[in-house]
Scaffold this motif. Sequence first.
Motif, PDB file in Angstrom:
ATOM      1  N   ASP A  45      -7.652   3.472  -3.533  1.00 60.69           N
ATOM      2  CA  ASP A  45      -7.082   2.503  -2.582  1.00 60.69           C
ATOM      3  C   ASP A  45      -6.392   3.255  -1.452  1.00 60.69           C
ATOM      4  O   ASP A  45      -5.182   3.169  -1.253  1.00 60.69           O
ATOM      5  CB  ASP A  45      -6.112   1.558  -3.287  1.00 60.69           C
ATOM      6  CG  ASP A  45      -6.814   0.477  -4.085  1.00 60.69           C
ATOM      7  OD1 ASP A  45      -7.703  -0.185  -3.523  1.00 60.69           O
ATOM      8  OD2 ASP A  45      -6.492   0.293  -5.268  1.00 60.69           O
ATOM      9  N   GLY A  47      -5.995   3.330   1.839  1.00 66.71           N
ATOM     10  CA  GLY A  47      -5.299   2.934   3.060  1.00 66.71           C
ATOM     11  C   GLY A  47      -4.165   1.970   2.872  1.00 66.71           C
ATOM     12  O   GLY A  47      -4.036   0.995   3.619  1.00 66.71           O
ATOM     13  N   PHE A 105     -12.145   2.895   0.380  1.00 63.90           N
ATOM     14  CA  PHE A 105     -11.765   1.891   1.363  1.00 63.90           C
ATOM     15  C   PHE A 105     -12.092   0.480   0.882  1.00 63.90           C
ATOM     16  O   PHE A 105     -13.227   0.182   0.514  1.00 63.90           O
ATOM     17  CB  PHE A 105     -12.494   2.131   2.685  1.00 63.90           C
ATOM     18  CG  PHE A 105     -11.901   3.229   3.531  1.00 63.90           C
ATOM     19  CD1 PHE A 105     -10.670   3.794   3.229  1.00 63.90           C
ATOM     20  CD2 PHE A 105     -12.577   3.682   4.665  1.00 63.90           C
ATOM     21  CE1 PHE A 105     -10.134   4.798   4.020  1.00 63.90           C
ATOM     22  CE2 PHE A 105     -12.045   4.688   5.460  1.00 63.90           C
ATOM     23  CZ  PHE A 105     -10.824   5.247   5.142  1.00 63.90           C
ATOM     24  N   VAL A 107     -11.798  -3.256   2.632  1.00 61.23           N
ATOM     25  CA  VAL A 107     -11.655  -3.700   4.014  1.00 61.23           C
ATOM     26  C   VAL A 107     -11.563  -5.222   4.095  1.00 61.23           C
ATOM     27  O   VAL A 107     -12.300  -5.943   3.413  1.00 61.23           O
ATOM     28  CB  VAL A 107     -12.846  -3.215   4.866  1.00 61.23           C
ATOM     29  CG1 VAL A 107     -12.627  -3.570   6.338  1.00 61.23           C
ATOM     30  CG2 VAL A 107     -13.043  -1.711   4.716  1.00 61.23           C
ATOM     31  N   LEU A 123      -7.510  -2.076   6.275  1.00 63.92           N
ATOM     32  CA  LEU A 123      -7.595  -1.639   4.897  1.00 63.92           C
ATOM     33  C   LEU A 123      -6.648  -2.510   4.080  1.00 63.92           C
ATOM     34  O   LEU A 123      -5.669  -3.058   4.617  1.00 63.92           O
ATOM     35  CB  LEU A 123      -7.231  -0.153   4.788  1.00 63.92           C
ATOM     36  CG  LEU A 123      -8.191   0.754   5.570  1.00 63.92           C
ATOM     37  CD1 LEU A 123      -7.629   2.161   5.701  1.00 63.92           C
ATOM     38  CD2 LEU A 123      -9.556   0.786   4.915  1.00 63.92           C
ATOM     39  N   LEU A 132      -7.953  -0.367  10.302  1.00 61.72           N
ATOM     40  CA  LEU A 132      -9.063   0.536  10.015  1.00 61.72           C
ATOM     41  C   LEU A 132      -9.419   1.432  11.196  1.00 61.72           C
ATOM     42  O   LEU A 132      -9.730   2.609  11.013  1.00 61.72           O
ATOM     43  CB  LEU A 132     -10.288  -0.277   9.586  1.00 61.72           C
ATOM     44  CG  LEU A 132     -11.569   0.511   9.312  1.00 61.72           C
ATOM     45  CD1 LEU A 132     -11.364   1.504   8.176  1.00 61.72           C
ATOM     46  CD2 LEU A 132     -12.723  -0.436   9.002  1.00 61.72           C
TER      47      LEU A 132
END
Length: 341
Positions: A45, A47, A105, A107, A123, A132
Amino acid sequence: MTYSSIPTSTSSPGYRENWMERLTAQVPEFSSRPLTSIAFPGSHDSGTSSISSQSSLLRDSPYRFLANIPVIGSCCVKPVIARWSLTQDLNVAEQMENGIRFFDFRVAQGNASNGLPDRNFFLCHALIADPLAPALEAVAQFVEKHPYEVIFLDFKKFYDWEQNSDNSLIDLIKETVGPYLYPYDASKPLSDVTPTSIREMKKTVILIYHKQSVTDVYKDFWPENSIVSPWIDTTCPHTLVTSLCDNLKAGRPKNSFYVSQCVLTPVASTVLKSVCCCCSPHCHGPRDLREMAQEAREPILEWLSKNDTARQDINIAISDFVDADKFAFIDAIIGLNVSRF
C-alpha cells in the motif's frame, strides 16, 4: 537490530539511493542476472503517507455510512479507519531514495461524491491518500537521474471507477512515465530480462496493470499473470513467516515475478479491540497498523537473515512502514543480493 548477513556498505543512506548501480560496480555479474533472481525491496500500500482522520473516504468504502453519522463519524469512526489505513510514513519519492524499487498502487478516481477534484487520480487504502500524478512524476525524475535502478509499478486495484477511468489513467501514465516503460513481450522468456537489457533500452520502469482489457491493447503494460503475489491472511507473525517460507519452497512460476508479502492483516476483532484499548489499560493488542507491523518485524528480519530459502529465493518482498528501525527491512532485502554471489 543489526544482522551479520547484511554488509555494512548496504546500510548507509547513500547506498540505498542507487544500490543497483553500486552492486553492479562491486559485482559486475549482478547486472546480467534475471530480474527474477534479484531481491527487490518493496512497499505495501505504497501511497498512503498522507492519510489522516481528515482524509476523504472512498465512494466504494463499506464504512461510508458509519463515517457519515453526524459527530460520531468525524470524531470516532474516521480516526479509527485512518489508524488502520496508514501503512507508510514516506511518500513515493522518499521511498525510492531509500531503496524501495517495487510499489503496490491502489488507485481511486476523484469525483464530487468523494469530495475530490473531478477526473484526478489518487492513491488510496480505504481512505484517499497521495495524488497519483506527483508520484508518477517523481518516478520519471528518479529513473532519469538513476539509469541503473529498476522500478516496478504494480497497479493492483481500482476504486470509484467510471466508464472512461482507464483511458484517463492511461493518458496520465503515458504523460509521466510513458517514455521509461519497458514493454511486455509474451514471446520473450523472463529470464532474458536483466538490468543490463532494460538499461540498454533506457526503459527501466516495469508497469503491471491488473486488467486484461487494458493490457491486451497497451503492450507497454505488463499483464497481471506476469506477477504472482500470494496474500497470507493472518494476524500471527509465526504463521506469516511459516507461510512465506512454505510458499517459496512450493516453487515460483517460471515466467513471472514473485512477491513475498511480509505483512500482517487485521481482522474486524483486531480493530474493535484497538478501540477498547483506547478506553481500558487492561485490554491489550495493536492499536494500529504501525504496531501490528512492529510485531512482525523482528520475526521477518530473523527469517531473512537465517533461512536459506528466504536468502536464495526471494524476488520481491514488501512491507508496511519500510522506514522503521532505521530501514532494517530494506537493508535486509538489498543484502540478500550480496549473499547470492
